[in-house]
Scaffold this active site. Structure first.
Site, mmCIF file in Angstrom:
data_model
loop_
_atom_site.group_PDB
_atom_site.id
_atom_site.type_symbol
_atom_site.label_atom_id
_atom_site.label_comp_id
_atom_site.label_asym_id
_atom_site.label_seq_id
_atom_site.Cartn_x
_atom_site.Cartn_y
_atom_site.Cartn_z
ATOM 1 N N CYS A 141 7.648 8.930 -2.867
ATOM 2 C CA CYS A 141 6.549 9.286 -1.972
ATOM 3 C C CYS A 141 6.100 8.077 -1.141
ATOM 4 C CB CYS A 141 5.380 9.863 -2.761
ATOM 5 S SG CYS A 141 4.743 8.781 -4.060
ATOM 6 N N HIS A 161 0.273 8.555 -6.316
ATOM 7 C CA HIS A 161 0.996 9.318 -5.304
ATOM 8 C C HIS A 161 0.565 8.876 -3.903
ATOM 9 C CE1 HIS A 161 3.274 12.579 -3.633
ATOM 10 N NE2 HIS A 161 2.223 13.178 -3.127
#
Length: 515
Positions: A117, A428
């Site tokens: 990510c 994330h």
């Protein structure tokens, strides 16, 4: 690291001496096969000593150097080109295309290939810089076959795929090239799982790779022109007032240091520009403390701010995160951080920008009051009235002075990379990008695209466990300023010279025949 050279036989075709890193999972090898054959990973049936190769484990019989491996599977079919003007109906599109029809104009999502990510969010923000795309398309193909060249070429190809929009896709080629050039991004944790990485480190490393290969005709790196912040550091010692240390530099980010009293991103930038160094003083003959600050001497078209949220904790040997709320704005003014010389250059454009804003606000007020077009339009000659030709010529030459775009030191927010989580080694990353076409904010969460509002973007300032800004990408705001008389004269002389080359021929062609 154990590397072997393998041969792959696929039908009538053979691919020899493919370098394979056995410390990586077989999925990486399958990605190499996909790049060579065009057979997607999900269609591949790789036979190793009679057994089918899995994605995550080489099994008991690891391949040996020089071994030939069988590949079964069909490459992606090349579809027959349909008529260009054939009508398309939504209900006739594949379900996957229908699902992403509303967001296709914004680009495409990127599949997460295992804690990637950080890479996906970085690429989506870089993709938002149109001039960078143009430079890559122009120079990327000739970047070379070395690791840096392959990374640059992979970036250009990835951006082309993103421009097509639609369904998300896996960025295999770019990931392979990134790890080949920068092995730290192939670091693995427990169980052989790829570790989470820092988005800013990915951003900076890709920038330096592009700097090396993507250059303009004059030899200047495109990223230097687009993102380069030129600075001047000046340090003085209180013990030796007459002694000064100076240093010029170039960086791609402005650091936003976070302290207890930091209440806004501008305050963090000011803290980040202050500096203290211990240096040997020639006057004192010993080490002394030098204090000072860095001033910006040249501003780039795109300005990147990095929130310094991560720091290393010695007690648990981990990168901890500062969760403090640091508000930022949709506009950022870099004027106060500029050198005196640069401030002087910005004064004229800033005044022109203010006048343009005031004029726009006044026009809105008149429109609300219901003022007719006569109130705003300049006086015109009565219909059918004769106009003196000399006056008309003079008016034509002075009514529209030549202008050029100049920097104001102000910037508008166009991209944000956020991080959600408590440490740098987990959590994330997500990208939030403002679309240049209509100003819509879109959140790129790996393969998922979601339309967001400006209010939601401004809430990314931190203060909890929600997504908080880590990288802020701003685009310069320009003002129209008059071109200097000397520049206009040079331009007019060039036009006259160019016209003179064709002038006689044109006059001869237009001259009427003699009676």
């Amino acid at each position: 690291m154990t590397t072997v050279k393998l041969n792959v036989k696929w039908g009538k075709e053979s691919f020899n001496d493919i370098e394979v890193d056995l410390s990586q999972p077989p999925l990486v090898f399958k990605a190499q096969i996909f790049a060579l054959t065009g057979v997607p990973v999900e269609r591949q049936k790789v036979l190793l000593k009679g057994a089918q190769l899995k994605d995550d484990d080489w099994g008991k019989a690891a391949p040996k150097d020089g071994m030939t491996i069988m590949l079964m599977g069909s490459a992606e079919a090349v579809s027959v080109e349909a008529p260009k003007n054939a009508p398309k109906f939504v209900e006739d599109l594949p379900e996957q295309e229908q699902e992403h029809l509303d967001t296709k104009r914004f680009g495409a999502g990127l599949h997460n290939l295992g804690n990637t990510c950080y890479m996906n969010s970085t690429l989506q923000c870089m993709f938002a810089v149109q001039p960078l795309r143009e430079a890559l398309y122009k120079r990327g193909a000739a970047a070379g076959a070395d690791p840096t060249g392959r990374l640059v070429s992979a970036t250009a190809e990835l951006f082309r795929d993103l421009e097509g929009g639609g369904a998300p896709f896996p960025p295999y080629a770019f990931l392979m090239a990134l790890r080949a050039k920068f092995p730290q991004f192939a670091q693995q944790g427990q169980g052989g799982v790829y570790a989470q990485q820092d988005a800013e480190e990915c951003w900076t490393n890709v920038m330096y790779a592009l700097k090396e290969k993507v250059k303009d005709d004059d030899g200047t790196a495109a990223v230097d022109k687009l993102f380069g912040i030129r600075t001047h550091l000046a340090l003085k010692s209180e013990e030796s007032p007459g002694e000064e240390f100076t240093e010029d530099g170039l960086s791609y980010t402005l650091k936003v240091n976070i302290e207890d009293k930091t209440a806004h991103v501008s305050e963090g930038v000011a803290v980040g520009l202050r500096e203290e160094r211990e240096r040997t003083s020639a006057a004192l003959g010993r080490t002394a403390l030098f204090k000072g600050a860095t001033a910006l001497t040249e501003l780039p078209p795109y300005l990147t701010l990095q929130m310094m949220r991560f720091f290393f904790r010695r007690d648990n040997q981990q990168k901890a995160k500062i969760l403090k709320k640091i508000p930022f704005s949709l506009e950022f003014d870099a004027y106060e951080f500029c050198s005196d010389a640069l401030k002087k250059q910005l004064e004229g454009p800033r005044q022109a920008f203010k006048e343009a804003q005031d004029a726009a606000m006044e026009a809105k007020k008149l429109a609300k009051k219901g003022a007719g077009p006569q109130a705003e339009a300049p006086a015109a000659a009565p219909s059918g009235a004769d106009v003196d030709m000399k006056e008309a010529a003079a008016g034509a030459s002075t009514s529209a002075p030549a202008t050029t775009k100049a920097m104001t030191g102000k910037y508008e927010l166009v991209g944000v990379v956020t991080h959600k989580g408590r440490t740098a080694d987990s959590g994330h990353y997500v990208a939030w990008v403002k679309q240049p076409s209509d100003g819509t904010w879109v959140c790129f969460d790996d393969e998922k695209l979601t339309i967001r509002s400006e209010e939601e973007v401004l809430q990314l300032s931190g203060g909890g466990d929600w997504h908080m800004a880590y990288l802020l990408l701003y685009r310069a705001i320009y003002a129209d300023v008059p071109v200097k008389a000397e520049e206009v004269k040079v331009e007019e002389e060039a036009k006259a010279e160019e016209a003179g080359k064709d002038g006689p021929a044109e006059m001869e062609a237009e001259a009427p025949a003699s009676a």
